[in-house]
Design a protein around this motif. Structure first.
Motif, PDB file in Angstrom:
ATOM      1  N   ARG A 110       0.833  -1.203   0.000  1.00 35.72           N
ATOM      2  CA  ARG A 110       0.000   0.000   0.000  1.00 35.72           C
ATOM      3  C   ARG A 110       0.870   1.257   0.000  1.00 35.72           C
ATOM      4  NH1 ARG A 110      -3.915  -0.593   4.884  1.00 35.72           N
ATOM      5  NH2 ARG A 110      -2.751  -2.441   5.408  1.00 35.72           N
ATOM      6  N   PRO A 111       0.558   2.233  -0.857  1.00 33.22           N
ATOM      7  CA  PRO A 111       1.352   3.468  -0.908  1.00 33.22           C
ATOM      8  C   PRO A 111       1.386   4.231   0.417  1.00 33.22           C
ATOM      9  CG  PRO A 111      -0.108   3.329  -2.799  1.00 33.22           C
ATOM     10  CD  PRO A 111      -0.468   2.198  -1.895  1.00 33.22           C
ATOM     11  N   VAL A 112       0.320   4.146   1.199  1.00 35.05           N
ATOM     12  CA  VAL A 112       0.280   4.850   2.486  1.00 35.05           C
ATOM     13  C   VAL A 112       1.349   4.290   3.430  1.00 35.05           C
ATOM     14  CG1 VAL A 112      -1.134   5.281   4.526  1.00 35.05           C
ATOM     15  CG2 VAL A 112      -2.157   5.396   2.273  1.00 35.05           C
ATOM     16  N   LEU A 113       1.498   2.969   3.444  1.00 36.66           N
ATOM     17  CA  LEU A 113       2.495   2.346   4.309  1.00 36.66           C
ATOM     18  C   LEU A 113       3.910   2.684   3.848  1.00 36.66           C
ATOM     19  CD1 LEU A 113       0.854  -1.162   4.830  1.00 36.66           C
ATOM     20  CD2 LEU A 113       0.680   0.862   6.272  1.00 36.66           C
ATOM     21  N   GLN A 114       4.119   2.755   2.527  1.00 41.31           N
ATOM     22  CA  GLN A 114       5.428   3.136   1.995  1.00 41.31           C
ATOM     23  C   GLN A 114       5.751   4.571   2.379  1.00 41.31           C
ATOM     24  OE1 GLN A 114       5.438   2.289  -2.209  1.00 41.31           O
ATOM     25  NE2 GLN A 114       4.691   0.207  -1.885  1.00 41.31           N
ATOM     26  N   MET A 115       4.747   5.455   2.351  1.00 42.45           N
ATOM     27  CA  MET A 115       4.948   6.844   2.732  1.00 42.45           C
ATOM     28  C   MET A 115       5.339   6.939   4.214  1.00 42.45           C
ATOM     29  SD  MET A 115       2.149   9.840   3.104  1.00 42.45           S
ATOM     30  CE  MET A 115       1.574   9.022   4.574  1.00 42.45           C
ATOM     31  N   ILE A 116       4.702   6.116   5.045  1.00 38.95           N
ATOM     32  CA  ILE A 116       5.019   6.104   6.481  1.00 38.95           C
ATOM     33  C   ILE A 116       6.486   5.745   6.698  1.00 38.95           C
ATOM     34  CG2 ILE A 116       4.621   4.777   8.610  1.00 38.95           C
ATOM     35  CD1 ILE A 116       1.651   4.726   7.850  1.00 38.95           C
TER      36      ILE A 116
ATOM     37  N   ARG B  31       8.985   6.226   4.650  1.00 38.26           N
ATOM     38  CA  ARG B  31       9.905   7.249   4.131  1.00 38.26           C
ATOM     39  C   ARG B  31       9.930   8.523   4.979  1.00 38.26           C
ATOM     40  NH1 ARG B  31       7.640   5.488  -0.891  1.00 38.26           N
ATOM     41  NH2 ARG B  31       6.191   7.244  -0.808  1.00 38.26           N
ATOM     42  N   GLN B  32       8.943   8.691   5.859  1.00 36.93           N
ATOM     43  CA  GLN B  32       8.828   9.931   6.633  1.00 36.93           C
ATOM     44  C   GLN B  32      10.074  10.295   7.447  1.00 36.93           C
ATOM     45  OE1 GLN B  32       5.187   9.339   8.825  1.00 36.93           O
ATOM     46  NE2 GLN B  32       4.014  10.627   7.419  1.00 36.93           N
ATOM     47  N   PRO B  33      10.694   9.373   8.197  1.00 40.08           N
ATOM     48  CA  PRO B  33      11.870   9.780   8.980  1.00 40.08           C
ATOM     49  C   PRO B  33      12.998  10.346   8.123  1.00 40.08           C
ATOM     50  CG  PRO B  33      11.119   7.618   9.676  1.00 40.08           C
ATOM     51  CD  PRO B  33      10.325   7.977   8.466  1.00 40.08           C
ATOM     52  N   PHE B  34      13.194   9.784   6.935  1.00 43.55           N
ATOM     53  CA  PHE B  34      14.254  10.283   6.053  1.00 43.55           C
ATOM     54  C   PHE B  34      13.918  11.668   5.511  1.00 43.55           C
ATOM     55  CE2 PHE B  34      14.542   5.600   5.647  1.00 43.55           C
ATOM     56  CZ  PHE B  34      15.788   5.440   6.200  1.00 43.55           C
ATOM     57  N   GLN B  35      12.637  11.895   5.190  1.00 39.06           N
ATOM     58  CA  GLN B  35      12.224  13.197   4.680  1.00 39.06           C
ATOM     59  C   GLN B  35      12.361  14.269   5.747  1.00 39.06           C
ATOM     60  OE1 GLN B  35       8.289  12.154   3.418  1.00 39.06           O
ATOM     61  NE2 GLN B  35       8.947  11.489   1.384  1.00 39.06           N
ATOM     62  N   ILE B  36      11.964  13.967   6.968  1.00 34.69           N
ATOM     63  CA  ILE B  36      12.063  14.934   8.067  1.00 34.69           C
ATOM     64  C   ILE B  36      13.527  15.275   8.341  1.00 34.69           C
ATOM     65  CG2 ILE B  36      11.711  15.207  10.567  1.00 34.69           C
ATOM     66  CD1 ILE B  36       9.135  15.529   9.053  1.00 34.69           C
ATOM     67  N   ALA B  37      14.406  14.274   8.292  1.00 37.96           N
ATOM     68  CA  ALA B  37      15.819  14.481   8.603  1.00 37.96           C
ATOM     69  C   ALA B  37      16.629  14.956   7.392  1.00 37.96           C
ATOM     70  CB  ALA B  37      16.424  13.195   9.149  1.00 37.96           C
ATOM     71  N   ASN B  38      15.994  15.066   6.227  1.00 37.85           N
ATOM     72  CA  ASN B  38      16.672  15.489   4.982  1.00 37.85           C
ATOM     73  C   ASN B  38      17.850  14.587   4.629  1.00 37.85           C
ATOM     74  OD1 ASN B  38      15.072  17.569   4.089  1.00 37.85           O
ATOM     75  ND2 ASN B  38      16.167  19.124   5.262  1.00 37.85           N
ATOM     76  N   VAL B  39      17.669  13.275   4.730  1.00 39.85           N
ATOM     77  CA  VAL B  39      18.725  12.326   4.374  1.00 39.85           C
ATOM     78  C   VAL B  39      18.181  11.251   3.438  1.00 39.85           C
ATOM     79  CG1 VAL B  39      20.151  12.691   6.427  1.00 39.85           C
ATOM     80  CG2 VAL B  39      18.300  11.032   6.502  1.00 39.85           C
ATOM     81  N   GLU B  40      17.221  11.594   2.595  1.00 34.50           N
ATOM     82  CA  GLU B  40      16.626  10.607   1.683  1.00 34.50           C
ATOM     83  C   GLU B  40      17.682  10.064   0.725  1.00 34.50           C
ATOM     84  OE1 GLU B  40      12.219  10.670   0.175  1.00 34.50           O
ATOM     85  OE2 GLU B  40      12.967  12.718   0.351  1.00 34.50           O
ATOM     86  N   GLY B  41      17.712   8.740   0.591  1.00 36.18           N
ATOM     87  CA  GLY B  41      18.636   8.095  -0.337  1.00 36.18           C
ATOM     88  C   GLY B  41      20.059   7.995   0.167  1.00 36.18           C
ATOM     89  N   GLN B  42      20.326   8.363   1.416  1.00 35.69           N
ATOM     90  CA  GLN B  42      21.686   8.331   1.941  1.00 35.69           C
ATOM     91  C   GLN B  42      21.954   7.134   2.847  1.00 35.69           C
ATOM     92  OE1 GLN B  42      22.735  12.058   3.778  1.00 35.69           O
ATOM     93  NE2 GLN B  42      21.713  13.250   2.187  1.00 35.69           N
ATOM     94  N   PHE B  43      20.897   6.409   3.224  1.00 40.74           N
ATOM     95  CA  PHE B  43      21.059   5.293   4.153  1.00 40.74           C
ATOM     96  C   PHE B  43      20.408   4.035   3.609  1.00 40.74           C
ATOM     97  CE2 PHE B  43      21.610   8.895   6.998  1.00 40.74           C
ATOM     98  CZ  PHE B  43      22.630   8.469   7.817  1.00 40.74           C
ATOM     99  N   ASP B  44      21.059   2.886   3.839  1.00 40.53           N
ATOM    100  CA  ASP B  44      20.477   1.586   3.561  1.00 40.53           C
ATOM    101  C   ASP B  44      19.817   1.081   4.844  1.00 40.53           C
ATOM    102  OD1 ASP B  44      21.442   1.646   1.010  1.00 40.53           O
ATOM    103  OD2 ASP B  44      23.128   0.293   1.376  1.00 40.53           O
ATOM    104  N   VAL B  45      18.677   0.421   4.690  1.00 37.87           N
ATOM    105  CA  VAL B  45      17.926  -0.070   5.844  1.00 37.87           C
ATOM    106  C   VAL B  45      17.679  -1.558   5.683  1.00 37.87           C
ATOM    107  CG1 VAL B  45      15.763   0.113   7.125  1.00 37.87           C
ATOM    108  CG2 VAL B  45      16.771   2.152   6.120  1.00 37.87           C
ATOM    109  N   MET B  46      17.928  -2.302   6.752  1.00 37.31           N
ATOM    110  CA  MET B  46      17.543  -3.707   6.822  1.00 37.31           C
ATOM    111  C   MET B  46      16.671  -3.855   8.052  1.00 37.31           C
ATOM    112  SD  MET B  46      20.986  -5.810   5.824  1.00 37.31           S
ATOM    113  CE  MET B  46      20.364  -7.267   6.598  1.00 37.31           C
TER     114      MET B  46
ATOM    115  N   GLN C 126       3.126  -2.955  11.726  1.00 35.88           N
ATOM    116  CA  GLN C 126       4.510  -3.241  11.345  1.00 35.88           C
ATOM    117  C   GLN C 126       5.155  -2.040  10.686  1.00 35.88           C
ATOM    118  OE1 GLN C 126       4.423  -6.834   8.987  1.00 35.88           O
ATOM    119  NE2 GLN C 126       4.255  -8.139  10.785  1.00 35.88           N
ATOM    120  N   ALA C 127       4.400  -1.330   9.841  1.00 38.29           N
ATOM    121  CA  ALA C 127       4.945  -0.124   9.208  1.00 38.29           C
ATOM    122  C   ALA C 127       5.272   0.929  10.261  1.00 38.29           C
ATOM    123  CB  ALA C 127       3.951   0.432   8.189  1.00 38.29           C
TER     124      ALA C 127
END
Length: 168
Positions: A79-85, A87-102, A113-114
């Motif tokens: 669901r796109p809503v869960l994907q948006m949830i 991505r929120q921490p990266f957007q708030i911290a302005n570090v989108e695309g800079q970290f890998d997550v496992m 879970q999201a």
């Protein structure tokens, strides 16, 4: 006790007494990383628990499914809503695309879970880079949402719902 005759003198006396204590408490935070350069945190939401590892990278985001294999988060959280949830921490911290997550997730449903992964990402980011703590804290991402489903009580149909009453 010194004679204090105005509010300004009182304020100066209070600040003078409180300044050393505040300096002792406020120590600069150190980054917490393991031998592989990752930060680890546990996130929780409802009945879901997520273990999250964050390290610098290209923005790869993997979730461990119940078969033990890591898959992309867009397949696990369709669901796109869960994907948006997520991505929120990266957007708030302005570090989108800079970290890998496992992440590994257990318990609850997809929504919980999201939220658990989001909480874990936020905690891991602030452990990796302590300067990111302020924006994440202001957004409320470091606070665990403690609401859980109330347990069912005996003599009731659900937690509070009674059986239907019949007068005759």
């Amino acid at each position: 006790m010194a004679d204090i005759k105005s509010l300004d003198e009182l304020k100066a006396a209070v600040q003078g007494a409180a300044a050393p204590a505040a300096a002792e408490v406020e120590a600069p935070r150190e980054p917490v990383r393991d031998a592989l350069g990752r930060s680890y945190a546990t996130g929780k939401r409802k009945d879901a628990v997520a273990r999250v590892w964050v390290k610098p990278g290209s923005g790869k985001f993997l979730i461990r499914n119940n078969k033990g294999e890591y898959i992309d988060y867009t397949k696990y959280f369709a669901r796109p809503v869960l994907q948006m949830i997520l991505r929120q921490p990266f957007q708030i911290a302005n570090v989108e695309g800079q970290f890998d997550v496992m992440a590994t997730v257990a318990g609850g449903g997809l929504s919980g879970q999201a939220g658990a992964v989001k909480h874990g990402i936020s905690k891991a980011l602030q452990l990796y880079e302590p300067s990111l703590r302020a924006p994440l804290k202001a957004a409320g991402f470091l606070t665990r949402d403690s609401r859980v489903v109330e347990r069912k009580k005996y003599g009731k149909r659900k937690a509070r719902r009674s059986f239907q009453f019949s007068k005759r």
